[in-house]
Design a protein around this motif. Structure first.
Motif, PDB file in Angstrom:
ATOM      1  N   UNK A  13     116.650  20.337  33.755  1.00 45.28           N
ATOM      2  CA  UNK A  13     116.382  19.764  35.068  1.00 45.28           C
ATOM      3  C   UNK A  13     116.870  20.577  36.249  1.00 45.28           C
ATOM      4  N   UNK A  14     117.560  21.686  36.016  1.00 43.21           N
ATOM      5  CA  UNK A  14     118.079  22.492  37.122  1.00 43.21           C
ATOM      6  C   UNK A  14     116.986  23.077  37.994  1.00 43.21           C
ATOM      7  N   UNK A  15     115.947  23.620  37.387  1.00 37.31           N
ATOM      8  CA  UNK A  15     114.854  24.217  38.154  1.00 37.31           C
ATOM      9  C   UNK A  15     114.065  23.135  38.888  1.00 37.31           C
ATOM     10  N   UNK A  16     113.931  21.968  38.277  1.00 44.97           N
ATOM     11  CA  UNK A  16     113.254  20.857  38.956  1.00 44.97           C
ATOM     12  C   UNK A  16     114.066  20.399  40.155  1.00 44.97           C
ATOM     13  N   UNK A  54     107.237  29.716  42.203  1.00 44.55           N
ATOM     14  CA  UNK A  54     107.559  29.513  40.793  1.00 44.55           C
ATOM     15  C   UNK A  54     109.067  29.400  40.693  1.00 44.55           C
ATOM     16  N   UNK A  55     109.509  28.341  40.042  1.00 43.76           N
ATOM     17  CA  UNK A  55     110.932  28.066  39.917  1.00 43.76           C
ATOM     18  C   UNK A  55     111.196  27.800  38.438  1.00 43.76           C
ATOM     19  N   UNK A  56     111.806  28.771  37.774  1.00 41.16           N
ATOM     20  CA  UNK A  56     111.960  28.631  36.330  1.00 41.16           C
ATOM     21  C   UNK A  56     113.322  29.077  35.834  1.00 41.16           C
ATOM     22  N   UNK A  57     113.802  28.349  34.866  1.00 39.86           N
ATOM     23  CA  UNK A  57     115.004  28.750  34.159  1.00 39.86           C
ATOM     24  C   UNK A  57     114.584  29.638  32.991  1.00 39.86           C
ATOM     25  N   UNK A  58     115.557  30.052  32.211  1.00 37.91           N
ATOM     26  CA  UNK A  58     115.316  30.927  31.072  1.00 37.91           C
ATOM     27  C   UNK A  58     115.887  30.258  29.831  1.00 37.91           C
ATOM     28  N   UNK A  90     111.785  31.941  42.076  1.00 33.58           N
ATOM     29  CA  UNK A  90     113.207  31.658  41.900  1.00 33.58           C
ATOM     30  C   UNK A  90     113.461  31.592  40.404  1.00 33.58           C
ATOM     31  N   UNK A  91     114.323  32.492  39.922  1.00 36.69           N
ATOM     32  CA  UNK A  91     114.655  32.551  38.499  1.00 36.69           C
ATOM     33  C   UNK A  91     116.090  32.083  38.298  1.00 36.69           C
ATOM     34  N   UNK A  92     116.291  31.193  37.350  1.00 37.78           N
ATOM     35  CA  UNK A  92     117.623  30.719  37.009  1.00 37.78           C
ATOM     36  C   UNK A  92     118.010  31.304  35.664  1.00 37.78           C
ATOM     37  N   UNK A 105     111.992  34.160  34.355  1.00 38.09           N
ATOM     38  CA  UNK A 105     111.466  34.450  35.692  1.00 38.09           C
ATOM     39  C   UNK A 105     110.975  35.874  35.820  1.00 38.09           C
ATOM     40  N   UNK A 106     111.718  36.804  35.247  1.00 37.40           N
ATOM     41  CA  UNK A 106     111.323  38.214  35.335  1.00 37.40           C
ATOM     42  C   UNK A 106     109.992  38.467  34.629  1.00 37.40           C
ATOM     43  N   UNK A 107     109.817  37.882  33.441  1.00 36.57           N
ATOM     44  CA  UNK A 107     108.562  38.099  32.698  1.00 36.57           C
ATOM     45  C   UNK A 107     107.385  37.415  33.396  1.00 36.57           C
TER      46      UNK A 107
END
Length: 154
Positions: A13-16, A54-58, A90-92, A105-107
């Motif tokens: 839920x962090x990226x959300x 785009x807001x994504x975790x890994x 935004x990459x987490x 996020x990088x990919x």
């Protein structure tokens, strides 16, 4: 009114949370904002938004989270031409995972670039080892991004 679609890849839920915290900034800047937690390729291309975030975790070995995996798979299997797409990312991540830090996020960023999309400004990478609440970095970044990229609507 111009549209902004926020595509979210999240596990816990962090990226959300980040998406929900930056949404009002874009609404104040004059955008109609949709947050997409289970995005499809059609959400991106039909119709193409004026702006995308785009807001994504890994997760795993530097992968996007499971809720974003079908979207990424569709981008690869049915690659659309995205030359008209302007986006931010935004990459987490967690820097204790040295080889895969912010890998999701990088990919995704590299894939979007390969499809012709234009990233506006620099990608934000948030390190969970340094920042407890990701929105503490994301909100100021979004404010700067809107200003520096002249995204505010008249």
């Amino acid at each position: 009114m111009p549209t902004l679609k926020i595509f979210v890849g999240t596990v816990y839920g962090g990226a959300l949370d980040v998406a929900e915290q930056v949404k009002p900034l874009f609404e104040e800047a004059g955008y109609e904002v949709d947050i997409l937690e289970q995005p499809t390729l059609e959400d991106l291309v039909d119709p193409l938004p004026d702006l995308a975030l785009f807001c994504t975790s890994t997760t795993g070995s530097g992968d996007v989270p499971g809720n974003l995996t079908p979207f990424v798979r569709a981008l690869k299997e049915r690659p659309p031409t995205l030359t008209a797409l302007r986006y931010g990312l935004i990459a987490l991540g967690d820097s204790s995972y040295v080889d895969s830090f912010c890998g999701g996020g990088r990919s995704l960023d590299a894939l979007l670039e390969d499809l012709g999309a234009q990233r506006l400004g620099e990608r934000l990478e948030i390190d969970a080892m340094e920042t407890f609440m990701a929105d503490d970095e994301a909100v100021p970044w979004a404010e700067r991004w809107i200003a520096e990229q002249q995204l505010r609507q008249a």
